[in-house]
Design an enzyme around this catalytic site. Sequence first.
Site, PDB file in Angstrom:
ATOM      1  N   CYS A   1     -57.875  70.763 -70.133  1.00 39.66           N
ATOM      2  CA  CYS A   1     -58.344  70.729 -69.323  1.00 39.66           C
ATOM      3  C   CYS A   1     -59.880  70.391 -68.287  1.00 39.66           C
ATOM      4  O   CYS A   1     -59.010  70.662 -67.237  1.00 39.66           O
ATOM      5  CB  CYS A   1     -58.079  72.118 -69.090  1.00 39.66           C
ATOM      6  SG  CYS A   1     -56.418  72.596 -69.170  1.00 39.66           S
TER       7      CYS A   1
ATOM      8  N   HIS B   1     -60.330  74.859 -62.088  1.00 40.06           N
ATOM      9  CA  HIS B   1     -58.769  74.112 -62.954  1.00 40.06           C
ATOM     10  C   HIS B   1     -58.601  75.352 -62.713  1.00 40.06           C
ATOM     11  O   HIS B   1     -58.134  76.856 -62.309  1.00 40.06           O
ATOM     12  CB  HIS B   1     -59.606  73.981 -64.487  1.00 40.06           C
ATOM     13  CG  HIS B   1     -58.440  74.353 -65.318  1.00 40.06           C
ATOM     14  ND1 HIS B   1     -57.606  73.166 -64.523  1.00 40.06           N
ATOM     15  CD2 HIS B   1     -57.758  75.238 -66.233  1.00 40.06           C
ATOM     16  CE1 HIS B   1     -56.566  73.603 -65.668  1.00 40.06           C
ATOM     17  NE2 HIS B   1     -56.721  74.716 -66.457  1.00 40.06           N
TER      18      HIS B   1
ATOM     19  N   ASN C   1     -50.179  74.743 -64.266  1.00 38.62           N
ATOM     20  CA  ASN C   1     -51.556  73.936 -65.100  1.00 38.62           C
ATOM     21  C   ASN C   1     -51.581  72.603 -65.375  1.00 38.62           C
ATOM     22  O   ASN C   1     -50.436  72.858 -66.526  1.00 38.62           O
ATOM     23  CB  ASN C   1     -51.810  75.060 -66.479  1.00 38.62           C
ATOM     24  CG  ASN C   1     -53.015  74.398 -66.747  1.00 38.62           C
ATOM     25  OD1 ASN C   1     -53.561  73.700 -66.705  1.00 38.62           O
ATOM     26  ND2 ASN C   1     -53.457  75.235 -67.802  1.00 38.62           N
TER      27      ASN C   1
HETATM   28  N1  ACO Z   1     -41.938  86.457 -69.586  1.00 37.36           N
HETATM   29  C1  ACO Z   1     -41.881  87.591 -70.038  1.00 37.36           C
HETATM   30  N2  ACO Z   1     -42.901  87.994 -70.657  1.00 37.36           N
HETATM   31  C2  ACO Z   1     -43.430  87.664 -71.713  1.00 37.36           C
HETATM   32  C3  ACO Z   1     -43.639  85.882 -71.460  1.00 37.36           C
HETATM   33  C4  ACO Z   1     -42.669  85.734 -70.732  1.00 37.36           C
HETATM   34  N3  ACO Z   1     -42.898  83.896 -69.809  1.00 37.36           N
HETATM   35  N4  ACO Z   1     -44.531  84.830 -71.898  1.00 37.36           N
HETATM   36  C5  ACO Z   1     -44.909  86.746 -72.645  1.00 37.36           C
HETATM   37  N5  ACO Z   1     -44.766  87.763 -72.077  1.00 37.36           N
HETATM   38  C6  ACO Z   1     -44.977  89.174 -72.881  1.00 37.36           C
HETATM   39  C7  ACO Z   1     -45.609  89.042 -74.327  1.00 37.36           C
HETATM   40  O1  ACO Z   1     -44.414  88.664 -75.459  1.00 37.36           O
HETATM   41  C8  ACO Z   1     -46.120  90.468 -74.525  1.00 37.36           C
HETATM   42  O2  ACO Z   1     -45.096  91.665 -74.648  1.00 37.36           O
HETATM   43  P1  ACO Z   1     -45.355  93.045 -75.533  1.00 37.36           P
HETATM   44  O3  ACO Z   1     -46.251  93.395 -74.965  1.00 37.36           O
HETATM   45  O4  ACO Z   1     -43.839  93.358 -75.774  1.00 37.36           O
HETATM   46  O5  ACO Z   1     -45.935  91.940 -77.331  1.00 37.36           O
HETATM   47  C9  ACO Z   1     -46.539  90.958 -72.855  1.00 37.36           C
HETATM   48  O6  ACO Z   1     -45.799  89.790 -72.344  1.00 37.36           O
HETATM   49  C10 ACO Z   1     -48.063  90.231 -72.249  1.00 37.36           C
HETATM   50  O7  ACO Z   1     -48.071  89.010 -73.401  1.00 37.36           O
HETATM   51  P2  ACO Z   1     -49.452  87.822 -73.327  1.00 37.36           P
HETATM   52  O8  ACO Z   1     -50.285  87.245 -74.053  1.00 37.36           O
HETATM   53  O9  ACO Z   1     -50.352  89.635 -73.487  1.00 37.36           O
HETATM   54  O10 ACO Z   1     -50.081  87.610 -71.544  1.00 37.36           O
HETATM   55  P3  ACO Z   1     -50.960  87.338 -70.606  1.00 37.36           P
HETATM   56  O11 ACO Z   1     -51.193  88.902 -69.193  1.00 37.36           O
HETATM   57  O12 ACO Z   1     -52.794  87.062 -71.368  1.00 37.36           O
HETATM   58  O13 ACO Z   1     -50.545  86.140 -69.794  1.00 37.36           O
HETATM   59  C11 ACO Z   1     -50.826  83.815 -70.026  1.00 37.36           C
HETATM   60  C12 ACO Z   1     -49.911  85.450 -70.900  1.00 37.36           C
HETATM   61  C13 ACO Z   1     -50.381  83.950 -68.584  1.00 37.36           C
HETATM   62  C14 ACO Z   1     -50.460  82.726 -71.601  1.00 37.36           C
HETATM   63  C15 ACO Z   1     -52.506  84.316 -69.872  1.00 37.36           C
HETATM   64  O14 ACO Z   1     -53.285  85.495 -71.002  1.00 37.36           O
HETATM   65  C16 ACO Z   1     -52.939  83.189 -69.533  1.00 37.36           C
HETATM   66  O15 ACO Z   1     -53.099  82.301 -68.373  1.00 37.36           O
HETATM   67  N6  ACO Z   1     -54.474  82.786 -69.987  1.00 37.36           N
HETATM   68  C17 ACO Z   1     -54.968  81.860 -70.800  1.00 37.36           C
HETATM   69  C18 ACO Z   1     -54.612  79.957 -70.102  1.00 37.36           C
HETATM   70  C19 ACO Z   1     -55.759  79.294 -70.349  1.00 37.36           C
HETATM   71  O16 ACO Z   1     -56.165  79.522 -69.228  1.00 37.36           O
HETATM   72  N7  ACO Z   1     -55.317  78.058 -71.150  1.00 37.36           N
HETATM   73  C20 ACO Z   1     -56.994  77.276 -71.073  1.00 37.36           C
HETATM   74  C21 ACO Z   1     -56.253  76.089 -70.575  1.00 37.36           C
HETATM   75  S1  ACO Z   1     -54.697  75.051 -71.681  1.00 37.36           S
HETATM   76  C22 ACO Z   1     -55.047  73.401 -71.740  1.00 37.36           C
HETATM   77  O17 ACO Z   1     -56.001  73.462 -72.292  1.00 37.36           O
HETATM   78  C23 ACO Z   1     -54.256  72.655 -72.286  1.00 37.36           C
END
Ligand code: ACO
Length: 326
Positions: A113, A253, A283
């Site tokens: 990214c 980003h 993204n």
């Molecule tokens: N729908 C419903 N529930 C979901 C989904 C979904 N699509 N995805 C995950 N959950 C659930 C999980 O199973 C978890 O359930 P549990 O508590 O029963 O275990 C709960 O939601 C919370 O999951 P988390 O992963 O902790 O959710 P979080 O609030 O962290 O959000 C996300 C996830 C959106 C991926 C976030 O962590 C994020 O944006 N991370 C950073 C991404 C990023 O910046 N990446 C860098 C660039 S990517 C690149 O370089 C290609």
Amino acid sequence: MLKAKITGTGSYVPDKLLTNKDLVRIVDTSEEWILERTGIRERHIAAKDQTTSDLAVEAARQALKAAGVKAKDLDLIIVGTCTPDMFLPSTACMVQLKLNAKNAAAFDLNAACSGFLYGLSVASGYMSSGAFKKILVIGAETLSRFTDWQDRSTCILFGDGAGAVVLEATTGSNALLYTHIKSDAEYWDYIQIPGGAAKEPATRAVVDKRLTKIRMKGNETFKVAVKTLENLVVETLEKCDLKPSQLSLLIPHQANLRIIQATAKRLGLPMDKVMLNLERYGNTSAASIPIALDESVRTGRVREGDYILLEAFGAGLTWASALVKW
Ligand code: ACO
């Protein structure tokens, strides 16, 4: 000393839309969860016959037109991408071919990214050394090809697209003033496509285990991203001797609205000074910043003399920032 000035911008996203509602039919999720946790409503998906270089070329043509620069006058083409058309040749070479940019050197740069800002940083070095005078920097991705459509924690995030800028050498002060790039491979396994390359060649077993698709430790990545970006934006402004109040626009980003809000809050920047479009594109990795920049330019959000801060964070882990005086 010569500096790099952005003289043209362009962007392109494929026609096909994938909404949160569509995703509810594919994985166990809800429209509300996706919107609340990420800020994304829909993303664009490349057609079967479109590759990363196709998207890149569309964005590049717009940027060249805006700059009034002919493809044959380009000295260098850099494509920031982690989803190349092929391993060989580079996507940048395919862009060169399609643009007929006969006189350019061309190479890809993979910083996930952060790829577009890494590209700006490299280009700015070539400009200040005097090696090149006209450089095309593109961020382009077809992440949909590497998305695991069975993994609800990642397939909701990504979209396809491309953005491009033409940089020209200038002695003036309206230019790219500063770039910063950094990596920390301690967290290399937070975001990865483990299979399909030299380590795990694409055997049937590797493909069946979906090792050729993106895997992400989302929550762990989120925490490092917030901490890193909060420090990054403060340090970038300090390096440029600027106060947050002097910033006209932050172009982050577009990975997650909550990460962007935390970064803006750390600077005390109101959200109306933050460029947001992840709601419509998701993204798009290396493409997200140049798409957002192009939209900012075309909608008149960027005016001459404005200070604009760009920042990114991605797999590697990598991060980067750039400060532009428009
Ligand atoms: N729908 C419903 N529930 C979901 C989904 C979904 N699509 N995805 C995950 N959950 C659930 C999980 O199973 C978890 O359930 P549990 O508590 O029963 O275990 C709960 O939601 C919370 O999951 P988390 O992963 O902790 O959710 P979080 O609030 O962290 O959000 C996300 C996830 C959106 C991926 C976030 O962590 C994020 O944006 N991370 C950073 C991404 C990023 O910046 N990446 C860098 C660039 S990517 C690149 O370089 C290609």
